[in-house]
Design a protein around this motif. Structure first.
Motif, PDB file in Angstrom:
ATOM      1  N   UNK A   8      -3.737   1.057  -4.143  1.00  4.47           N
ATOM      2  CA  UNK A   8      -3.011  -0.215  -4.146  1.00  4.47           C
ATOM      3  C   UNK A   8      -1.570  -0.109  -4.630  1.00  4.47           C
ATOM      4  N   UNK A   9      -0.930   1.012  -4.395  1.00  4.89           N
ATOM      5  CA  UNK A   9       0.483   1.150  -4.716  1.00  4.89           C
ATOM      6  C   UNK A   9       1.237   1.674  -3.501  1.00  4.89           C
ATOM      7  N   UNK A  10       2.457   1.228  -3.285  1.00  2.52           N
ATOM      8  CA  UNK A  10       3.259   1.765  -2.185  1.00  2.52           C
ATOM      9  C   UNK A  10       3.513   3.262  -2.331  1.00  2.52           C
ATOM     10  N   UNK A  11       3.927   3.854  -1.238  1.00  2.00           N
ATOM     11  CA  UNK A  11       4.257   5.279  -1.185  1.00  2.00           C
ATOM     12  C   UNK A  11       5.749   5.379  -0.901  1.00  2.00           C
ATOM     13  N   UNK A  12       6.509   5.882  -1.862  1.00  5.71           N
ATOM     14  CA  UNK A  12       7.969   5.922  -1.731  1.00  5.71           C
ATOM     15  C   UNK A  12       8.463   7.256  -2.269  1.00  5.71           C
ATOM     16  N   UNK A  13       9.064   8.053  -1.403  1.00  5.59           N
ATOM     17  CA  UNK A  13       9.638   9.291  -1.885  1.00  5.59           C
ATOM     18  C   UNK A  13       9.483  10.435  -0.912  1.00  5.59           C
ATOM     19  N   UNK A  14       9.867  11.613  -1.361  1.00  5.84           N
ATOM     20  CA  UNK A  14       9.841  12.819  -0.535  1.00  5.84           C
ATOM     21  C   UNK A  14       8.431  13.364  -0.430  1.00  5.84           C
ATOM     22  N   UNK A  15       8.104  13.907   0.727  1.00  9.72           N
ATOM     23  CA  UNK A  15       6.815  14.562   0.920  1.00  9.72           C
ATOM     24  C   UNK A  15       6.934  16.007   0.426  1.00  9.72           C
ATOM     25  N   UNK A  16       6.169  16.394  -0.590  1.00 12.36           N
ATOM     26  CA  UNK A  16       6.318  17.750  -1.137  1.00 12.36           C
ATOM     27  C   UNK A  16       5.787  18.834  -0.219  1.00 12.36           C
TER      28      UNK A  16
END
Length: 436
Positions: free
Chosen positions: A337-345
């Protein structure tokens, strides 16, 4: 990476809904050469199928509330910037129908009132404004609301926009900053070199760039899987009833205290709670429901009947109001239940901006501002750690998908825990705000 002090980076944003449009705008204004692509049309998916709510009232203290507060603070200045940026800016902003009308949360049972009081106490500790209303104040605020309530809270910071118009305004401002839009362009696969994503294979040909943003909403899982870096973002179904235009009847966004629990639930079965609000056109939107059914877009009479029954419980006069249509659609759900924001490692050059479930309209501006900071390496406006891509829930390692609609990260089903999220199918633009 972008900006005047370094070579202009080429950026491709996948998904021309409101989150993608907001990201394209931020990156273009930062100096990136942005191409925004969508397999359909701009704002034609989840964004066009919702209600447009910008809410703090349904969010528990934590990272999503902080993202919501950032986004809520950004809406007025961003709209002011758009209004003054081009000759068409003022007209675009008028069409957005920004309404800081506030929200009311209503408990109709003693148990609901006790739960609402605990929830509100936590929010106040996190600096969210919420004010209890006595019966006289409630009657003045919402004359047609049932008198059979045990507690009512007023959230003055809740607001609403027309979502497709809001996305259009953001997109127009992105294009004014140099961004290009390509519709009818579906992502088919990836071209990589040395562990880095260098291009997308699409139905319109090869798209090369320095960075790529997956903002494909409920389809983000499928897009990521095609790129070789799957994420567990799935669709969750919601349905809305639309009444015929009415004289002024509902003056805030009004929902019952069961709503927050239903939004935050992981149950794959049908859940409904009463959510009632008006549109500028005079119609009322009645929700909300949530079901994990994959991309099954069929309307179910039993779902619509349950929505109507709960809406009438809040506003008894609605029993005599005609319903002229129903619509439904999908919201991008992540199991934690949280957004996904950022670089894909796992794949350099790939970034994610999604998983907002029904809160994407309200969270779009904060998401885009945070993503811009992460890409440029500038100070972030809030802690990005809770939204990182390598969480077990995002990578599909927190447990198997429970809805049977597909493997994790491949577009199975669900929705989100904090907001009458949204989708729609047949509502007119004036009625599409952000579906419960």
């Amino acid at each position: 990476m972008c900006g005047t002090r370094s070579p202009v980076a080429r950026a491709v944003v996948v998904g021309a809904g409101i989150v993608g449009a907001a990201c394209a705008r931020e990156l273009a204004r930062a100096g990136c050469a942005v191409t925004l692509v969508d397999r359909g049309g701009a704002a034609s998916g989840t964004t066009a199928h919702g209600e447009g709510n910008i809410l703090l009232s349904d969010k528990s203290p934590g990272p999503e509330l902080e993202l919501a507060r950032l986004s809520r603070a950004l809406w007025p200045p961003v709209l002011a910037e758009i209004a003054g940026s081009t000759p068409r800016g003022a007209a675009l902003v008028r069409a957005v129908e920004w309404e800081p009308k506030g929200g009311l949360v209503v408990a109709t049972t003693e148990a609901g009132a006790a739960g609402l009081a605990r929830f509100a106490a936590g929010q106040r500790a996190a600096a969210v404004r919420c004010e209890p209303l006595d019966p006289a104040q409630t009657a003045a605020a919402e004359p047609f609301l049932t008198r059979a309530h045990r507690a009512v809270l007023h959230y003055p910071e809740d607001a609403q926009v027309q979502p497709a118009a809001a996305a259009t305004a953001l997109l127009a401002d992105a294009r004014a900053a140099g961004a290009r839009l390509r519709t009818g362009c579906e992502v088919l696969g990836a071209r990589t070199r040395g562990g880095r994503l260098t291009a997308l294979h699409t139905t319109a040909g090869l798209l090369e760039a320095d960075l790529f943003v997956n903002a494909a909403g409920p389809w983000a899982g499928s897009v990521a899987a095609r790129l070789g870096a799957p994420v567990d973002v799935r669709p969750r179904r919601g349905d809305v009833l639309v009444t015929t235009p009415q004289p002024p009847t509902v003056f805030h966004k009004v929902y019952d205290a069961d709503y927050v629990g239903a939004v935050g639930s992981d149950d794959s079965g049908l859940q409904t709670s009463a959510v009632v609000e008006s549109t500028r056109a005079g119609s009322l939107l009645l929700g909300s429901s949530r079901r994990r059914v994959g991309f099954d877009d069929r309307l179910r009479p039993e779902v619509l009947a349950a929505i109507a029954a709960k809406a009438i419980r809040l506003f008894p006069a609605l029993a005599a109001v005609p319903v002229m249509r129903a619509y439904g659609g999908f919201r991008p759900y992540v199991p934690d239940h949280l957004p996904v924001i950022g670089a894909d490692p796992r794949l350099a050059g790939l970034w994610h901006a999604g998983g907002h479930e029904g809160a994407g309209i309200g969270l779009s501006l904060g998401t885009a501002r945070l993503l811009r900071a992460l890409i440029l390496g500038t100070p972030a406006p809030l802690d990005p750690e809770p939204f990182r891509v390598d969480r077990p829930a995002v990578l599909g390692t927190a447990g198997p998908a429970r809805d049977g609609a597909g493997a994790p990260g491949h577009g199975s089903s669900p929705e989100h825990p904090q907001h009458p999220g949204g989708t729609a199918q047949s509502a007119t633009p004036a009625e599409r705000k952000e579906g419960p």
